[in-house]
Design an enzyme around this catalytic site. Structure first.
Site, short mmCIF file in Angstrom:
data_model
loop_
_atom_site.label_atom_id
_atom_site.label_comp_id
_atom_site.label_asym_id
_atom_site.label_seq_id
_atom_site.Cartn_x
_atom_site.Cartn_y
_atom_site.Cartn_z
N LYS A 230 19.87 -21.66 22.95
CA LYS A 230 19.44 -22.95 22.15
C LYS A 230 19.65 -22.24 21.06
O LYS A 230 20.36 -22.20 19.57
CB LYS A 230 17.70 -22.20 22.41
CG LYS A 230 16.95 -23.77 23.06
CD LYS A 230 15.03 -23.51 22.30
CE LYS A 230 14.82 -22.23 22.99
NZ LYS A 230 14.13 -21.98 23.50
N ARG B 236 6.72 -26.75 19.68
CA ARG B 236 6.76 -26.24 21.15
C ARG B 236 5.07 -26.14 21.59
O ARG B 236 4.41 -26.30 23.25
CB ARG B 236 6.26 -24.77 21.33
CG ARG B 236 7.57 -23.74 21.83
CD ARG B 236 7.34 -22.18 21.14
NE ARG B 236 8.47 -21.60 21.93
CZ ARG B 236 8.98 -20.83 22.16
NH1 ARG B 236 9.80 -21.20 20.62
NH2 ARG B 236 9.50 -20.12 22.71
N ARG C 169 20.69 -10.30 27.99
CA ARG C 169 20.69 -10.27 26.40
C ARG C 169 20.50 -8.94 25.77
O ARG C 169 19.57 -8.39 25.84
CB ARG C 169 19.30 -11.33 25.88
CG ARG C 169 19.43 -11.67 24.40
CD ARG C 169 19.31 -12.81 24.28
NE ARG C 169 17.54 -13.01 24.70
CZ ARG C 169 16.74 -14.02 24.25
NH1 ARG C 169 17.42 -15.07 23.89
NH2 ARG C 169 15.43 -13.64 25.07
N ARG D 226 15.14 -6.96 24.11
CA ARG D 226 13.93 -7.70 22.83
C ARG D 226 12.72 -7.67 24.47
O ARG D 226 12.87 -7.53 25.14
CB ARG D 226 13.76 -9.55 23.15
CG ARG D 226 14.64 -9.61 21.36
CD ARG D 226 14.49 -11.49 21.20
NE ARG D 226 12.84 -12.51 22.83
CZ ARG D 226 13.41 -13.99 21.81
NH1 ARG D 226 14.40 -14.24 21.24
NH2 ARG D 226 12.29 -13.86 22.76
N ARG E 189 6.42 -16.38 29.73
CA ARG E 189 7.47 -17.36 29.13
C ARG E 189 7.31 -18.64 29.42
O ARG E 189 7.27 -20.04 28.67
CB ARG E 189 8.11 -16.88 28.06
CG ARG E 189 8.02 -15.78 27.78
CD ARG E 189 9.07 -14.71 26.93
NE ARG E 189 10.46 -15.48 26.47
CZ ARG E 189 11.22 -14.80 26.56
NH1 ARG E 189 11.34 -13.73 26.55
NH2 ARG E 189 12.52 -15.18 25.58
P1 AP5 Z 1 20.10 -17.38 23.93
O1 AP5 Z 1 20.68 -18.31 23.24
O2 AP5 Z 1 19.64 -16.04 23.39
O3 AP5 Z 1 18.40 -18.65 24.19
P2 AP5 Z 1 17.36 -19.21 23.83
O4 AP5 Z 1 17.18 -20.43 23.89
O5 AP5 Z 1 17.41 -19.13 22.80
O6 AP5 Z 1 16.09 -18.09 24.17
P3 AP5 Z 1 15.12 -17.27 23.38
O7 AP5 Z 1 14.62 -16.57 23.95
O8 AP5 Z 1 15.35 -16.71 21.56
O9 AP5 Z 1 14.28 -18.52 23.18
P4 AP5 Z 1 13.04 -18.57 23.55
O10 AP5 Z 1 12.26 -19.61 23.02
O11 AP5 Z 1 11.74 -17.88 23.81
O12 AP5 Z 1 12.17 -16.94 22.52
P5 AP5 Z 1 12.26 -17.75 21.18
O13 AP5 Z 1 12.48 -16.88 20.16
O14 AP5 Z 1 12.18 -18.38 20.10
O15 AP5 Z 1 20.87 -17.07 25.00
C1 AP5 Z 1 20.25 -16.10 26.28
C2 AP5 Z 1 20.88 -15.39 26.61
O16 AP5 Z 1 21.97 -16.27 27.23
C3 AP5 Z 1 21.87 -14.55 25.61
O17 AP5 Z 1 21.99 -13.71 26.46
C4 AP5 Z 1 23.29 -15.15 25.98
O18 AP5 Z 1 24.28 -14.82 25.24
C5 AP5 Z 1 23.20 -16.64 27.08
N1 AP5 Z 1 23.79 -17.45 26.86
C6 AP5 Z 1 23.99 -18.06 25.64
N2 AP5 Z 1 25.02 -19.50 26.35
C7 AP5 Z 1 24.75 -19.62 27.82
C8 AP5 Z 1 25.82 -20.13 28.34
N3 AP5 Z 1 25.83 -21.35 28.35
N4 AP5 Z 1 26.60 -19.59 29.32
C9 AP5 Z 1 26.27 -18.50 30.37
N5 AP5 Z 1 24.75 -17.32 28.89
C10 AP5 Z 1 24.49 -18.49 27.20
O19 AP5 Z 1 10.35 -17.25 21.12
C11 AP5 Z 1 9.92 -16.12 21.33
C12 AP5 Z 1 8.63 -15.68 20.87
O20 AP5 Z 1 7.94 -16.43 19.33
C13 AP5 Z 1 8.04 -17.69 21.98
O21 AP5 Z 1 7.10 -16.43 23.09
C14 AP5 Z 1 6.18 -16.94 21.13
O22 AP5 Z 1 5.41 -16.11 21.40
C15 AP5 Z 1 6.51 -16.77 19.53
N6 AP5 Z 1 6.43 -18.21 19.81
C16 AP5 Z 1 8.37 -18.84 19.27
N7 AP5 Z 1 7.89 -19.93 18.05
C17 AP5 Z 1 6.96 -20.52 18.78
C18 AP5 Z 1 6.33 -21.70 18.61
N8 AP5 Z 1 6.79 -22.81 18.32
N9 AP5 Z 1 5.18 -21.93 18.44
C19 AP5 Z 1 3.96 -20.99 19.37
N10 AP5 Z 1 4.74 -19.85 18.90
C20 AP5 Z 1 6.26 -19.59 18.99
#
Ligand code: AP5
Length: 234
Positions: free
Chosen positions: A25, A100, A139, A172, A183
């Site tokens: 994402k 979410r 990552r 991270r 998660r």
């Molecule tokens: P990446 O693009 O970083 O993936 P992502 O989907 O953004 O993954 P996240 O881990 O950031 O999502 P998340 O939802 O768990 O975390 P968030 O920060 O939102 O890609 C991942 C890896 O894959 C990278 O190494 C990349 O290079 C590789 N890659 C990408 N595309 C690829 C492809 N096509 N092929 C191969 N490799 C690829 O949330 C973190 C925490 O914050 C949550 O756990 C929660 O505690 C809190 N939080 C955030 N938002 C909320 C909310 N709305 N409500 C409540 N709590 C929240």
């Protein structure tokens, strides 16, 4: 990717990126936000900034994020509404990792209604557990600008340093296997139902997140620069 204008048919445009942790994402939301000239609003990034600055909100969120659970709706909603209200979001925005929960989605609908924002385009990423685990284990993220890398299939030119701004690349704290499991469970329990919520409204487009980055970007560009309902909505 060719550059294209912001709003296309005119008016405000909102895009939502929905999918499990590690689905890609953030990688794609940054690219699409740049392409559409819209700000990239990642609630995960916003929360990590609060944690890093040691704000009251960050101190409340930190232990919850470290366990891999979702931060309470009220905290996230307040943060998002404030961010959406800023001048740079007046033409629209790309939401990454929000909403979410069903409560967040319903409250976002209210915000859209109050602010006269039309229906969002919702992109749902599908990716297998195996791919997620592999992606998150490798990552690394730039401490300065947030650029996202992978040690094996998208490494930086200089080990440990960001290609864009030379910032330090870090892992991270929530990318440890036991936190990833939580998660994923939180995603399945609380976020996956949103796919049905947006599908029923005809707003969801599902994208195979297992393709390579460029193929996904091309598909998203085609979806997001087309008119809603012009043959791309699932
Ligand atoms: P990446 O693009 O970083 O993936 P992502 O989907 O953004 O993954 P996240 O881990 O950031 O999502 P998340 O939802 O768990 O975390 P968030 O920060 O939102 O890609 C991942 C890896 O894959 C990278 O190494 C990349 O290079 C590789 N890659 C990408 N595309 C690829 C492809 N096509 N092929 C191969 N490799 C690829 O949330 C973190 C925490 O914050 C949550 O756990 C929660 O505690 C809190 N939080 C955030 N938002 C909320 C909310 N709305 N409500 C409540 N709590 C929240």
């Amino acid at each position: 990717m060719a550059s294209s204008g912001a709003a296309g048919a005119g008016g405000m445009r909102a895009v939502i990126f929905l999918g499990p942790p590690g689905a890609g994402k953030g990688t794609q939301a940054k690219r699409m936000a740049a392409l559409l000239h819209l700000p990239h609003l990642s609630t995960g990034d916003m929360l990590r900034e609060h944690v890093a600055s040691g704000s009251a909100l960050g101190r409340q969120a930190q232990p919850i994020m470290a366990r891999g659970e979702l931060v309470p709706d009220e905290i996230v909603l307040g943060m998002v509404e404030e961010r959406i209200g800023r001048a740079d979001a007046s033409a629209g925005f790309v939401l990454d990792g929000f909403p979410r929960t069903l409560e967040q989605a319903r409250r976002l609908d209210d915000i859209f209604l109050r602010r006269g924002i039309g229906s969002p385009r919702v992109i749902g990423f599908t990716v297998s557990h195996e791919a997620i685990l592999r992606r998150l284990a490798g990552r690394r993220t730039c401490k300065l600008g947030g650029e996202i890398y992978h040690l094996e299939d998208h490494p930086p030119k200089v080990a440990g340093r960001c290609d864009v701004d030379g910032g330090e690349l870090v892992q991270r704290p929530d990318d440890r296997p036991e936190v990833i499991r939580e998660r994923l469970a939180a995603y399945e329990r609380q976020t996956e139902p949103l796919l049905g919520y947006y599908r029923r409204q005809g707003l969801l487009v599902e994208v195979n997140g297992e393709q390579d980055r460029e193929s996904i970007s091309r598909e998203l560009e085609a979806i997001l620069t087309s008119r809603p309902g012009a043959g791309t909505v699932a």
